[in-house]
Write a protein that holds these residues in place. Structure first.
Motif, mmCIF file in Angstrom:
data_model
loop_
_atom_site.group_PDB
_atom_site.id
_atom_site.type_symbol
_atom_site.label_atom_id
_atom_site.label_comp_id
_atom_site.label_asym_id
_atom_site.label_seq_id
_atom_site.Cartn_x
_atom_site.Cartn_y
_atom_site.Cartn_z
ATOM 1 N N PRO A 80 0.893 -1.306 0.029
ATOM 2 C CA PRO A 80 0.017 -0.228 0.043
ATOM 3 C C PRO A 80 0.735 1.278 -0.066
ATOM 4 O O PRO A 80 0.276 2.281 -0.280
ATOM 5 N N THR A 81 2.097 1.075 0.312
ATOM 6 C CA THR A 81 2.954 2.530 0.496
ATOM 7 C C THR A 81 3.950 2.588 -0.560
ATOM 8 O O THR A 81 4.885 3.292 -0.642
ATOM 9 N N LYS A 82 3.872 1.570 -1.696
ATOM 10 C CA LYS A 82 4.783 1.501 -2.622
ATOM 11 C C LYS A 82 6.368 1.588 -2.015
ATOM 12 O O LYS A 82 7.310 2.133 -2.708
ATOM 13 N N ALA A 83 6.351 0.762 -1.135
ATOM 14 C CA ALA A 83 7.808 0.385 -0.483
ATOM 15 C C ALA A 83 8.777 -0.408 -1.255
ATOM 16 O O ALA A 83 9.939 -0.555 -1.041
ATOM 17 N N ILE A 84 8.233 -1.317 -2.063
ATOM 18 C CA ILE A 84 8.943 -2.372 -2.891
ATOM 19 C C ILE A 84 9.221 -1.959 -4.263
ATOM 20 O O ILE A 84 8.266 -1.534 -5.058
ATOM 21 N N THR A 85 10.300 -2.154 -4.494
ATOM 22 C CA THR A 85 10.954 -1.983 -6.066
ATOM 23 C C THR A 85 11.615 -3.074 -6.653
ATOM 24 O O THR A 85 12.092 -3.752 -5.978
ATOM 25 N N GLY A 86 11.503 -2.939 -7.890
ATOM 26 C CA GLY A 86 12.474 -3.977 -8.532
ATOM 27 C C GLY A 86 11.966 -4.291 -10.029
ATOM 28 O O GLY A 86 10.517 -4.152 -10.187
ATOM 29 N N LYS A 87 12.538 -4.901 -10.768
ATOM 30 C CA LYS A 87 12.268 -5.180 -12.005
ATOM 31 C C LYS A 87 11.645 -6.701 -12.146
ATOM 32 O O LYS A 87 12.069 -7.415 -11.432
ATOM 33 N N ILE A 88 10.942 -6.944 -13.214
ATOM 34 C CA ILE A 88 10.217 -8.216 -13.475
ATOM 35 C C ILE A 88 11.522 -9.122 -13.601
ATOM 36 O O ILE A 88 12.497 -8.856 -14.262
ATOM 37 N N LYS A 89 11.211 -10.430 -12.971
ATOM 38 C CA LYS A 89 12.206 -11.531 -12.944
ATOM 39 C C LYS A 89 13.840 -10.991 -12.452
ATOM 40 O O LYS A 89 14.738 -11.808 -12.707
ATOM 41 N N GLU A 90 13.659 -10.000 -11.466
ATOM 42 C CA GLU A 90 14.972 -9.604 -10.660
ATOM 43 C C GLU A 90 14.396 -9.543 -9.391
ATOM 44 O O GLU A 90 13.283 -9.058 -9.050
ATOM 45 N N PRO A 91 15.258 -10.115 -8.335
ATOM 46 C CA PRO A 91 14.860 -9.769 -6.819
ATOM 47 C C PRO A 91 14.471 -8.374 -6.464
ATOM 48 O O PRO A 91 14.996 -7.444 -7.131
ATOM 49 N N HIS A 92 13.340 -8.220 -6.001
ATOM 50 C CA HIS A 92 12.896 -6.841 -5.351
ATOM 51 C C HIS A 92 13.562 -6.625 -4.179
ATOM 52 O O HIS A 92 13.985 -7.369 -3.425
ATOM 53 N N ILE A 93 13.382 -5.372 -3.510
ATOM 54 C CA ILE A 93 13.861 -4.773 -2.376
ATOM 55 C C ILE A 93 12.931 -4.138 -1.568
ATOM 56 O O ILE A 93 11.974 -3.280 -2.275
ATOM 57 N N ILE A 94 12.795 -4.062 -0.408
ATOM 58 C CA ILE A 94 11.829 -3.409 0.437
ATOM 59 C C ILE A 94 12.603 -2.109 1.056
ATOM 60 O O ILE A 94 13.714 -2.500 1.695
ATOM 61 N N ASP A 95 11.916 -1.219 0.810
ATOM 62 C CA ASP A 95 12.473 0.463 1.518
ATOM 63 C C ASP A 95 11.886 0.262 2.821
ATOM 64 O O ASP A 95 10.766 0.485 3.094
ATOM 65 N N GLN A 96 12.887 0.152 3.982
ATOM 66 C CA GLN A 96 12.462 -0.064 5.371
ATOM 67 C C GLN A 96 11.965 1.307 5.807
ATOM 68 O O GLN A 96 11.146 1.320 6.672
ATOM 69 N N GLU A 97 12.350 2.431 5.091
ATOM 70 C CA GLU A 97 11.918 3.670 5.657
ATOM 71 C C GLU A 97 10.398 3.895 5.117
ATOM 72 O O GLU A 97 9.322 4.516 5.805
ATOM 73 N N GLU A 98 9.913 3.380 4.185
ATOM 74 C CA GLU A 98 8.652 3.376 3.673
ATOM 75 C C GLU A 98 7.732 2.197 3.949
ATOM 76 O O GLU A 98 6.389 2.555 4.310
ATOM 77 N N CYS A 99 8.293 1.227 4.557
ATOM 78 C CA CYS A 99 7.405 0.182 4.998
ATOM 79 C C CYS A 99 6.636 0.268 6.015
ATOM 80 O O CYS A 99 7.321 0.927 7.228
ATOM 81 N N ILE A 100 5.434 0.098 6.167
ATOM 82 C CA ILE A 100 4.658 0.231 7.173
ATOM 83 C C ILE A 100 4.198 -1.208 8.083
ATOM 84 O O ILE A 100 3.344 -1.289 8.906
ATOM 85 N N LYS A 101 4.922 -2.279 7.632
ATOM 86 C CA LYS A 101 5.018 -3.588 8.401
ATOM 87 C C LYS A 101 3.253 -4.055 8.393
ATOM 88 O O LYS A 101 2.905 -4.558 9.433
ATOM 89 N N CYS A 102 2.720 -3.846 7.133
ATOM 90 C CA CYS A 102 1.486 -4.326 7.364
ATOM 91 C C CYS A 102 1.473 -5.903 6.925
ATOM 92 O O CYS A 102 0.498 -6.397 7.257
ATOM 93 N N GLY A 103 2.255 -6.599 6.477
ATOM 94 C CA GLY A 103 2.373 -8.026 6.209
ATOM 95 C C GLY A 103 1.707 -8.316 4.712
ATOM 96 O O GLY A 103 1.885 -9.614 4.577
ATOM 97 N N ALA A 104 1.180 -7.578 4.165
ATOM 98 C CA ALA A 104 0.473 -7.956 2.981
ATOM 99 C C ALA A 104 1.356 -8.714 1.843
ATOM 100 O O ALA A 104 1.097 -9.506 1.321
ATOM 101 N N CYS A 105 2.622 -8.027 1.805
ATOM 102 C CA CYS A 105 3.545 -8.565 0.804
ATOM 103 C C CYS A 105 4.001 -10.267 1.204
ATOM 104 O O CYS A 105 4.103 -11.099 0.314
ATOM 105 N N LEU A 106 4.103 -10.340 2.494
ATOM 106 C CA LEU A 106 4.240 -11.537 2.988
ATOM 107 C C LEU A 106 3.336 -12.710 2.780
ATOM 108 O O LEU A 106 3.633 -13.822 2.347
ATOM 109 N N GLU A 107 1.927 -12.400 2.688
ATOM 110 C CA GLU A 107 0.996 -13.040 2.487
ATOM 111 C C GLU A 107 0.880 -13.409 0.675
ATOM 112 O O GLU A 107 0.439 -14.485 0.449
ATOM 113 N N ALA A 108 1.250 -12.237 -0.021
ATOM 114 C CA ALA A 108 1.064 -12.424 -1.450
ATOM 115 C C ALA A 108 2.016 -13.604 -1.952
ATOM 116 O O ALA A 108 1.921 -13.908 -2.982
#
Lengths: 594, 123
Positions: free
Chosen positions: A557-585
């Motif tokens: 929800p906060t666009k904290a994750i960036t990365g290109k298709i088929k390349e490992p993504h990265i979570i920006d810890q400053e932006e992350c609100i720790k909602c856990g949505a990515c873990l479930e997805a």
């Protein structure tokens, strides 16, 4: 169209026909005609039921009774018993019923001993006769016709029964103080203001066996010389209130309440008082103040209620579960009662087991049963193969018992030694996914909410403690916080006005005693290893496991994750609100929380 | 209430009333109706039992009781037969009740997959 009231279906499939079902039809029709029932009952020839091995098959509707292996000799019985009298011929029904399927046979019930809950699930609580059928009011009859008040109190004293509300004060001693107190009027009260989070044994007793409480209160009244009783029950228990009202009306009608009970000079009246749901009203002096119609606040003791209680008169107050033990102690005797449980804590205790456990529910166990037996033998262990961490007893006044004390027998004194208390019987099981700082915060928050505000140690002290805990769980803990918590706890324990205030720091003290390292971890390392305290968690993508599917990017929800298709993504810890949505997805389990 | 004798008389009569009788098809049905049972839907269960019995012209007493402690398995019902055997059915639905009336009450066959000792209960 002619309407028949019954239909008899006879199978005429190949198998049943070869077993002579046409002859059965003939005999049935003749017999029905002879009884002049042919206007009401129709015989129908049907095709195969699929029960060929048990044929010939005869089915009678509307009941739907399936008779198997029917012979010509059985036809008269079917006509006379079933078609004429409406009784199913059980002998001819197919199948057998092996094995015991009653609830008592389930493992959950095998180690239980049911005294307080003896009638729950057995009798209809809205019919006084059913209570009487199960020896109800026999104890009151025995007390009034054959015993003196002194003998009643002696018997309760001798039984060693202790208050089941939590503190474990000997019930007989309480009664004796009130009996010895001077006063023209005395009161018997029942504390049905069950307030501990997760505890509901009193509700169960009130709903399942309300007459046992009425009988016990009448016995207590005779013992101390009272003629008036009050049941203080929370309004949040509407079914309990309804059944208590029905029970009181029925007891009055049969003369088990009112004047000259059992032809003696003893009179006893009982009224309900509904509590509006304040936790503090479960405290004895606050409860009495509330019955008097005033704001429910505790008052200093002494004077104790046994001398100056309700309306400044000598009063006893007993918990629901305590009272439900009384009739059976009178009937079966103190010696019998002492054979159950332990020497210092005779009898049983009802626990409401909840939390991380397979078999949640209500259990009554003999005192001295170990926590291990309760959790693993009765409770069926921890779900999902998780590890047991601690058990919380006594609600907001109690504490946690860790793994190393699982084999300690449950009784009043051992639990206090462990820094917890029996409490009214809430038993909350926690596993490795529970954070103990968070648990302490939860119970303290309850105490802060429910503090009546009369005395500063409780009103201000618990609030300050809660503030510190909140800071710790948010990762803003400082060195010295633990010491401040301990100092505040000590002051509240010493200076609060009532029992609830004095015991409110217990959840913090007991978690500090057994799980101090978790507090330190939160304060020093800013980590919560149980993964509960949101602010202390980091969501991290493991680059090797990430397939670059972008699913997490879409749900963030906060666009904290960036990365290109088929390349490992990265979570920006400053932006992350720790909602856990990515873990479930994440379909690859590439996101971890630590 | 004048005397113990009067209480005993009520007791005797009540025990007789509670006995499972032949003319009642040899069964007695007791449904858990504490807060937990009602919250889980015990009221429609009781209604279904009554409807099903009425539809089939069967007289079996349907009574209620308090909580036995396994609230998570509610709605529950006990069926007691005239030799005192008790069968406890758990997690009832109106559909299950229909089958229980048909199979157990009418045809005397315990519907074992709905009982407390079935694997469904996960003890």
């Amino acid at each position: 169209m002619h309407i028949y009231s019954s239909h008899v279906l006879v199978c005429s499939g190949t198998s049943c026909t070869s077993k002579k079902s046409p002859e059965l039809i003939k005999k049935l029709e003749e017999g029905i005609k002879r009884k002049k029932l042919d206007e009401k009952i129709q015989v129908i020839t049907t095709s195969c039921f699929g029960l060929c091995a048990e044929g010939p098959i005869v089915v009678v509707y509307p009941e739907g009774a399936i008779y198997s292996n029917v012979t010509l000799n059985d036809i008269d019985e079917i006509i006379n018993e079933h078609l004429v009298k409406g009784r199913i011929v059980k002998r001819l029904l197919s199948g057998n019923n092996e094995g015991n399927n009653s609830y008592e046979s389930a493992d959950f019930f095998k180690k239980q001993v049911r005294i307080a809950l003896r009638n729950c699930g057995v009798i209809n609580p809205e019919i006084i006769e059913e209570y009487i059928a199960y020896d109800g009011y026999q104890a009151l009859g025995k007390v009034l016709t054959t015993m003196t008040p002194e003998q009643v109190i002696d018997k309760v004293l001798d039984s060693g029964l202790r208050g089941r509300g939590g503190a474990g004060f000997p019930t007989g001693r309480k009664w004796l103080f009130a009996a010895n107190a001077k006063g023209d009027k005395k009161y018997v009260c029942c504390n049905a203001d069950e307030g501990d989070p997760g505890a509901f044994m009193d509700r169960s007793i009130l709903e399942g066996d309300p007459h046992s409480i009425i009988e016990a209160m009448a016995i207590a009244a005779y013992g101390i010389g009272s003629d008036q009783g009050y049941i203080y029950v929370r309004a949040e228990y509407p079914i309990a209130v309804k059944r208590l009202n029905i029970a009181i009306d029925q007891a009055k009608e049969l003369g088990l309440l009112g004047d000259k009970i059992f032809g003696t000079d003893f009179s006893f009246n009982l009224e309900l008082r509904l509590g509006a749901g304040a936790f503090v009203c479960g405290e004895e002096t606050a409860l009495m103040t509330s019955i008097e119609g005033k704001r429910g606040e505790p008052r200093p003791r002494p004077p104790f209620p046994a001398n100056k209680g309700l309306f400044q008169k000598p009063t006893i107050l007993n918990n629901v579960e305590t009272l439900s033990n009384i009739p059976i102690i009178i009937l079966k005797g103190a010696d019998w009662f002492k054979t159950i449980g332990t020497k210092k804590s005779p009898g049983t205790k009802v626990f409401a087991i909840g939390g991380k456990i397979n078999n949640t529910g209500l259990v009554e166990i003999p005192m001295g049963t170990t926590l291990r037996e309760v959790i693993y033998d009765i409770g069926g262990g921890i779900p999902n193969g998780k590890k047991f961490k601690a058990a919380q007893t006594g609600g907001p006044s109690g504490g946690c018992i860790p793994t190393e004390h699982l084999d300690v027998p449950i009784e009043y004194d051992t639990l206090i030694e462990l820094g917890s208390m029996m409490g009214s019987g809430g038993l909350i099981i926690m596993d490795e996914d529970n954070c103990m700082v968070d648990i302490a915060k939860f119970f303290l928050e309850f105490s802060v909410d429910e503090s009546c505000g009369k005395c500063p140690p409780c009103r201000i002290g618990t609030k300050r403690m809660y503030g510190i805990l909140k800071r710790i769980t948010e990762g803003k803990g400082e060195e010295g916080d633990i010491e401040t918590l301990e100092e505040l706890a000590e002051t509240i324990q010493a200076a609060a006005l009532c029992g609830l205030g004095k015991t409110s720091p217990n959840p913090v003290l007991s978690t500090l005693r057994y799980f101090r390292h978790e507090y330190e971890e939160h304060i020093v390392n800013k980590k919560c290893s149980a993964g509960v305290c949101k602010e202390l968690l980091d969501y991290i993508i493991i680059p090797n496991d990430c397939m670059g599917c972008t699913k997490c990017i879409k749900v963030c929800p906060t666009k904290a994750i960036t990365g290109k298709i088929k390349e490992p993504h990265i979570i920006d810890q400053e932006e992350c609100i720790k909602c856990g949505a990515c873990l479930e997805a994440c379909p690859f389990g590439a996101i971890i929380r630590k | 209430m004048k005397s113990i004798a009067e209480l005993d008389a009520i007791r005797k009569k009540a025990l007789n009333n509670m006995k499972v009788k032949k003319e009642n098809q040899g069964y007695r049905i007791i449904i858990g109706m504490a807060t937990c049972g009602i919250a889980a839907g015990a009221v429609p269960i009781m209604n279904t039992f009554k409807e099903q019995l009425e539809k089939r012209n069967i007289k079996v007493p349907v009574s209620m009781t308090g909580c036995v402690g396994v609230c998570r398995l509610e709605p529950m019902a006990d069926i007691i037969d005239d030799s005192g055997n008790k069968t406890t059915y758990i997690m009832l639905t109106p559909e299950k009740v229909e089958r229980i009336v048909q199979n157990h009450i009418i045809n005397g066959q315990v519907v074992s997959e709905y009982t407390i000792n079935s694997t469904q209960a996960i003890f």
